[in-house]
Scaffold this active site. Structure first.
Site, PDB file in Angstrom:
ATOM      1  N   LYS A 173      39.252  38.379  40.331  1.00 21.79           N
ATOM      2  CA  LYS A 173      38.421  39.156  39.411  1.00 21.79           C
ATOM      3  C   LYS A 173      37.735  38.220  38.423  1.00 21.79           C
ATOM      4  CE  LYS A 173      41.995  41.562  38.198  1.00 21.79           C
ATOM      5  NZ  LYS A 173      42.993  42.556  37.760  1.00 21.79           N
ATOM      6  N   THR A 204      37.434  48.298  27.190  1.00 17.97           N
ATOM      7  CA  THR A 204      37.732  48.000  28.593  1.00 17.97           C
ATOM      8  C   THR A 204      39.231  47.944  28.879  1.00 17.97           C
ATOM      9  OG1 THR A 204      37.600  45.628  28.091  1.00 17.97           O
ATOM     10  CG2 THR A 204      35.584  46.705  28.901  1.00 17.97           C
ATOM     11  N   GLY A 206      42.623  48.580  30.355  1.00 16.79           N
ATOM     12  CA  GLY A 206      43.078  49.216  31.583  1.00 16.79           C
ATOM     13  C   GLY A 206      42.284  48.895  32.828  1.00 16.79           C
ATOM     14  N   THR A 207      41.317  47.995  32.734  1.00 15.64           N
ATOM     15  CA  THR A 207      40.475  47.725  33.905  1.00 15.64           C
ATOM     16  C   THR A 207      41.272  47.188  35.090  1.00 15.64           C
ATOM     17  OG1 THR A 207      39.934  45.601  32.887  1.00 15.64           O
ATOM     18  CG2 THR A 207      38.297  47.346  32.688  1.00 15.64           C
ATOM     19  N   GLY A 208      42.191  46.261  34.840  1.00 13.43           N
ATOM     20  CA  GLY A 208      42.950  45.663  35.942  1.00 13.43           C
ATOM     21  C   GLY A 208      43.850  46.662  36.634  1.00 13.43           C
ATOM     22  N   CYS A 209      44.582  47.452  35.847  1.00 18.42           N
ATOM     23  CA  CYS A 209      45.450  48.489  36.418  1.00 18.42           C
ATOM     24  C   CYS A 209      44.626  49.481  37.223  1.00 18.42           C
ATOM     25  CB  CYS A 209      46.181  49.237  35.306  1.00 18.42           C
ATOM     26  SG  CYS A 209      47.120  48.204  34.169  1.00 18.42           S
TER      27      CYS A 209
END
Length: 263
Positions: A173, A204, A206-209
């Site tokens: 990412k 932003t 929580g984007t990875g989860c």
């Protein structure tokens, strides 16, 4: 039958990341989300004020309870906190006939550590080898492999380093780089560059989860890994664009953006 997806992760009391983000994502994408809670955090828009991991026995019991009765079409992992939990979860996934999306969570959006330094070797040697897709951000790539990505050109080297630990696919990412939000998905032979415009929105959390859960949801629905990653990227891009203020710090992405814009 609605596809079933299991998230194995920590609880975010602020609702923007962790188990809460995973279940919201799964609902938005039309699958039935289930959970194994590995840790409880006291967390809000300003950061993580405390974290308490659950005993391995409690994590194992939750997992067996769900998998042995209901079954799963895909598994997603997030915050695993300790070497003991990492190794227990890796063993459980290895015995489950379903694709696994591993988000090797190391630090929170605010820079708070969510993984003990002593657990890094267990992630490398136990968890990554059972992953269908590993989804590290650039900080996590550096943590796990020592490869530091300064530009888009470095992402191939980062992917190769992650794949060296055994996942079938690596999704690197690149959200921390300047310019468009670009990610690289590769299995070492084929490459897929996933690009989206960068939205000027600081909210932003929580984007990875959310991305990892979206990939798991799409895999459960029968997508190939490249199809799942592309669909997840589209969903997360919309969620980031609709991210909203909450509290006094960084707000969450909007997991329900499609319900609100009618798409």
């Amino acid at each position: 039958m609605i596809p079933t997806v299991l998230t194995v992760a920590g609880s975010d009391s602020g609702g923007g990341a962790g188990i809460q983000a995973d279940l919201k994502t799964m609902l938005a994408l039309g699958v039935h989300g289930m959970s194994v809670i590995t840790a409880v955090t006291a967390q809000n828009s300003l950061g993580v004020q405390g974290a308490w991991e659950l005993p391995v026995a409690a994590v194992r019991a939750q997992y067996r309870s769900v998998v042995d009765d209901i079954g799963v079409r895909a598994v997603k992992t997030g915050m695993l906190a300790s070497a003991e939990l990492v190794e227990a979860v890796a063993g459980l996934i290895a015995g489950t006939d379903a694709p696994a999306v591993v988000d090797p969570v190391g630090v929170s959006k605010h820079g708070d550590s969510l993984l003990a330094a002593s657990a890094l070797d267990s992630v490398r040697t136990k968890l990554l080898p059972v992953a269908t897709v590993a989804t590290p951000n650039l900080d996590e790539v550096a943590q796990l492999t020592g490869v530091r990505v300064e530009s888009e050109g470095d992402m191939r080297r980062a992917a190769a380093a992650v794949l060296g630990h055994g996942p079938r696919w690596a999704l690197i990412k690149g959200g921390h780089l300047a310019g468009d939000a670009v990610d690289l998905l590769t299995d070492g032979s084929e490459e897929h560059w996933l690009r989206a415009p960068r939205h000027d929105n600081r909210h932003t959390h929580g984007t990875g989860c959310t991305l990892a859960s979206a990939i798991a949801a799409q895999l459960a629905k029968g997508d190939s890994v490249p199809e799942a990653a592309a669909a997840a990227k589209e969903y997360v891009t919309g969620a980031v664009a609709a991210g909203f203020a909450l509290g006094g710090g960084i707000g969450p992405v909007d997991h329900g953006w499609r319900f609100r814009d009618g798409s």
